[in-house]
Motif scaffolding. Structure first.
Motif, PDB file in Angstrom:
ATOM      1  N   UNK A 120       1.429  -6.930  -3.279  1.00 47.21           N
ATOM      2  CA  UNK A 120       2.024  -6.051  -2.264  1.00 47.21           C
ATOM      3  C   UNK A 120       2.722  -6.880  -1.183  1.00 47.21           C
ATOM      4  N   UNK A 121       2.080  -7.958  -0.756  1.00 54.87           N
ATOM      5  CA  UNK A 121       2.714  -8.828   0.239  1.00 54.87           C
ATOM      6  C   UNK A 121       4.016  -9.421  -0.293  1.00 54.87           C
ATOM      7  N   UNK A 122       4.011  -9.813  -1.572  1.00 56.04           N
ATOM      8  CA  UNK A 122       5.236 -10.370  -2.160  1.00 56.04           C
ATOM      9  C   UNK A 122       6.361  -9.327  -2.162  1.00 56.04           C
ATOM     10  N   UNK A 123       6.013  -8.075  -2.471  1.00 50.77           N
ATOM     11  CA  UNK A 123       7.027  -7.014  -2.436  1.00 50.77           C
ATOM     12  C   UNK A 123       7.554  -6.823  -1.012  1.00 50.77           C
ATOM     13  N   UNK A 124       6.647  -6.876  -0.052  1.00 54.55           N
ATOM     14  CA  UNK A 124       7.073  -6.741   1.352  1.00 54.55           C
ATOM     15  C   UNK A 124       8.022  -7.879   1.732  1.00 54.55           C
ATOM     16  N   UNK A 125       7.692  -9.087   1.288  1.00 53.23           N
ATOM     17  CA  UNK A 125       8.583 -10.226   1.568  1.00 53.23           C
ATOM     18  C   UNK A 125       9.971  -9.972   0.992  1.00 53.23           C
ATOM     19  N   UNK A 126      10.004  -9.424  -0.224  1.00 51.90           N
ATOM     20  CA  UNK A 126      11.281  -9.216  -0.912  1.00 51.90           C
ATOM     21  C   UNK A 126      12.109  -8.110  -0.262  1.00 51.90           C
ATOM     22  N   UNK A 127      11.423  -7.081   0.282  1.00 52.92           N
ATOM     23  CA  UNK A 127      12.138  -5.883   0.736  1.00 52.92           C
ATOM     24  C   UNK A 127      12.408  -5.866   2.236  1.00 52.92           C
ATOM     25  N   UNK A 128      11.563  -6.500   3.012  1.00 50.57           N
ATOM     26  CA  UNK A 128      11.832  -6.599   4.454  1.00 50.57           C
ATOM     27  C   UNK A 128      11.221  -5.479   5.262  1.00 50.57           C
ATOM     28  N   UNK A 129      11.725  -5.319   6.476  1.00 53.60           N
ATOM     29  CA  UNK A 129      11.113  -4.417   7.458  1.00 53.60           C
ATOM     30  C   UNK A 129      11.023  -2.990   6.937  1.00 53.60           C
ATOM     31  N   UNK A 130       9.941  -2.317   7.334  1.00 53.41           N
ATOM     32  CA  UNK A 130       9.747  -0.924   6.957  1.00 53.41           C
ATOM     33  C   UNK A 130       8.831  -0.737   5.772  1.00 53.41           C
ATOM     34  N   UNK A 131       8.543  -1.826   5.071  1.00 49.92           N
ATOM     35  CA  UNK A 131       7.619  -1.762   3.938  1.00 49.92           C
ATOM     36  C   UNK A 131       6.364  -2.545   4.295  1.00 49.92           C
ATOM     37  N   UNK A 170      15.937   8.517 -11.123  1.00 54.80           N
ATOM     38  CA  UNK A 170      16.671   9.153 -10.014  1.00 54.80           C
ATOM     39  C   UNK A 170      15.863  10.317  -9.423  1.00 54.80           C
ATOM     40  N   UNK A 171      15.237  11.089 -10.322  1.00 54.66           N
ATOM     41  CA  UNK A 171      14.424  12.222  -9.856  1.00 54.66           C
ATOM     42  C   UNK A 171      13.240  11.722  -9.030  1.00 54.66           C
ATOM     43  N   UNK A 172      12.661  10.611  -9.444  1.00 54.73           N
ATOM     44  CA  UNK A 172      11.532  10.049  -8.686  1.00 54.73           C
ATOM     45  C   UNK A 172      11.997   9.596  -7.303  1.00 54.73           C
ATOM     46  N   UNK A 173      13.173   8.993  -7.257  1.00 57.72           N
ATOM     47  CA  UNK A 173      13.714   8.567  -5.962  1.00 57.72           C
ATOM     48  C   UNK A 173      13.970   9.780  -5.069  1.00 57.72           C
ATOM     49  N   UNK A 174      14.534  10.842  -5.647  1.00 57.59           N
ATOM     50  CA  UNK A 174      14.785  12.061  -4.853  1.00 57.59           C
ATOM     51  C   UNK A 174      13.475  12.636  -4.318  1.00 57.59           C
ATOM     52  N   UNK A 195       9.514  -0.680  -9.736  1.00 61.49           N
ATOM     53  CA  UNK A 195       8.896  -0.384  -8.441  1.00 61.49           C
ATOM     54  C   UNK A 195       9.729  -1.014  -7.323  1.00 61.49           C
ATOM     55  N   UNK A 196      10.078  -2.268  -7.500  1.00 63.17           N
ATOM     56  CA  UNK A 196      10.919  -2.935  -6.503  1.00 63.17           C
ATOM     57  C   UNK A 196      12.226  -2.166  -6.292  1.00 63.17           C
ATOM     58  N   UNK A 197      12.867  -1.801  -7.395  1.00 64.02           N
ATOM     59  CA  UNK A 197      14.174  -1.140  -7.295  1.00 64.02           C
ATOM     60  C   UNK A 197      14.053   0.251  -6.680  1.00 64.02           C
ATOM     61  N   UNK A 198      12.967   0.949  -7.015  1.00 64.51           N
ATOM     62  CA  UNK A 198      12.749   2.273  -6.437  1.00 64.51           C
ATOM     63  C   UNK A 198      12.532   2.191  -4.936  1.00 64.51           C
ATOM     64  N   UNK A 199      11.715   1.235  -4.523  1.00 66.56           N
ATOM     65  CA  UNK A 199      11.487   1.032  -3.090  1.00 66.56           C
ATOM     66  C   UNK A 199      12.795   0.696  -2.377  1.00 66.56           C
ATOM     67  N   UNK A 200      13.562  -0.194  -2.984  1.00 63.92           N
ATOM     68  CA  UNK A 200      14.835  -0.597  -2.373  1.00 63.92           C
ATOM     69  C   UNK A 200      15.764   0.611  -2.221  1.00 63.92           C
ATOM     70  N   UNK A 201      15.679   1.549  -3.176  1.00 63.75           N
ATOM     71  CA  UNK A 201      16.580   2.715  -3.157  1.00 63.75           C
ATOM     72  C   UNK A 201      16.225   3.716  -2.063  1.00 63.75           C
ATOM     73  N   UNK A 202      14.961   3.728  -1.618  1.00 63.39           N
ATOM     74  CA  UNK A 202      14.570   4.722  -0.598  1.00 63.39           C
ATOM     75  C   UNK A 202      14.383   4.102   0.784  1.00 63.39           C
ATOM     76  N   UNK A 203      14.458   2.785   0.860  1.00 61.63           N
ATOM     77  CA  UNK A 203      14.096   2.105   2.104  1.00 61.63           C
ATOM     78  C   UNK A 203      15.043   2.436   3.258  1.00 61.63           C
ATOM     79  N   UNK A 204      16.312   2.531   2.955  1.00 64.08           N
ATOM     80  CA  UNK A 204      17.274   2.823   4.022  1.00 64.08           C
ATOM     81  C   UNK A 204      16.988   4.192   4.647  1.00 64.08           C
ATOM     82  N   UNK A 205      16.714   5.171   3.803  1.00 63.28           N
ATOM     83  CA  UNK A 205      16.383   6.516   4.285  1.00 63.28           C
ATOM     84  C   UNK A 205      15.105   6.487   5.126  1.00 63.28           C
ATOM     85  N   UNK A 206      14.123   5.724   4.668  1.00 64.92           N
ATOM     86  CA  UNK A 206      12.853   5.628   5.402  1.00 64.92           C
ATOM     87  C   UNK A 206      13.060   4.977   6.768  1.00 64.92           C
TER      88      UNK A 206
END
Ligand code: ZN
Length: 277
Positions: free
Chosen positions: A164-175, A82-86, A124-135
């Motif tokens: 990295x491309x696979x993560x982008x596929x999983x997470x969508x726009x903005x990554x 959580x601290x890393x996400x913040x 890593x996937x979950x952390x990215x997903x947690x900050x993506x909306x804010x980004x």
């Protein structure tokens, strides 16, 4: 054959390259040498003060090719994650204030004494997903930087453009991806994965060189032309996607380039940029 570059319009300097300058000194010193773009590390940003940095960058007619860095998502406990996400949310706000082209993410390695690299990659996937909306709301692009596999344990468990491309596929726009030749030059899939990323996903292109032998895992990067990377060939692959961003020089070099006067280092960067990149 990719044509040589003829001016410095797209040259950015990552400010780790001039380790001994403060951010204020860098903005003045880069601008005075005809550099229009800078990539900024957060420790230097904090020392300068964000508002002062934003004002100085505007005053000197510069732009920010990236803010380094966010990431480091895998942690042992939920509270630490959580601290890393913040911390990443704060980095996104800083990147927005700077109008940075992207927030560069060094995603993190194995937490604590873990041997579970698949688990780290899931974090890593979950952390990215947690900050993506804010980004997305802040209009800040998140650039995953795949690091050379020698850093898989301690810095980044995303080690190839394909991952990295696979993560982008999983997470969508903005990554998207920060493609650094130092980390990916050896990859037999590099050309095809750059093509797969395309201009919509290539948020940054970092340049330096791989020295033989390399004396230190982190702090012995080479100046373009001093090592074995065919930088111009890789730039050609990147340009073939329609990439219109900057070419960012990023050199960690404790025993060589950091010992020289920063102004001289920039002049060498400029010379090699035209002759090598
Ligand atoms: Zn880089």
């Amino acid at each position: 054959m990719t044509a040589a570059l003829t001016d410095f319009a797209r040259l950015s300097i990552n400010d780790a390259t001039t380790q001994n300058w403060t951010l204020a000194e860098e903005i003045v010193g880069y601008a005075a040498r005809g550099i229009r773009s800078i990539s900024i590390w957060r420790d230097k940003l904090a020392a300068c003060g964000r508002d002062r940095a934003v004002a100085m960058i505007a005053d000197h007619g510069m732009r920010v090719s990236g803010l380094c860095r966010g990431g480091m998502f895998p942690r042992e406990t939920a509270a630490e994650r959580r601290a890393a996400i913040d911390d990443n949310l704060r980095a996104i706000d800083d990147a927005a204030a700077l109008k940075a082209a992207c927030l560069v993410l060094v995603v993190g390695g194995l937490p604590g004494s873990s041997k579970d690299i698949a688990g780290a990659r899931a974090m890593v996937h979950d952390g990215l997903a947690a900050v993506l909306d804010h980004a997305r709301k802040a209009n800040v692009k998140l650039a995953i930087e795949p690091l050379h596999p020698m850093y898989a344990a301690d810095r980044a468990c995303v080690n190839t453009m394909r991952q990295a491309n696979d993560l982008c596929d999983a997470l969508g726009a903005g990554v998207g991806i920060a493609c650094d030749v130092y980390h990916v030059w050896w990859d037999p899939e590099l050309e095809s994965e750059i093509h797969r990323a395309g201009r919509d996903r290539l948020f940054a292109f970092h340049i330096c060189d791989w020295l033989v032998p390399t004396q230190h895992l982190l702090l012995d990067r080479g100046m373009m032309g001093d090592g074995v990377v065919d930088i111009r060939k890789i730039r050609g692959w990147v340009e073939a996607t329609g990439y219109a961003g900057d070419y960012e020089v990023e050199i960690f070099s404790a025993e060589n380039w950091w010992r020289r006067l920063p102004g001289e280092v920039i002049e060498v960067c400029k010379e090699r940029y035209l002759s090598i990149v």
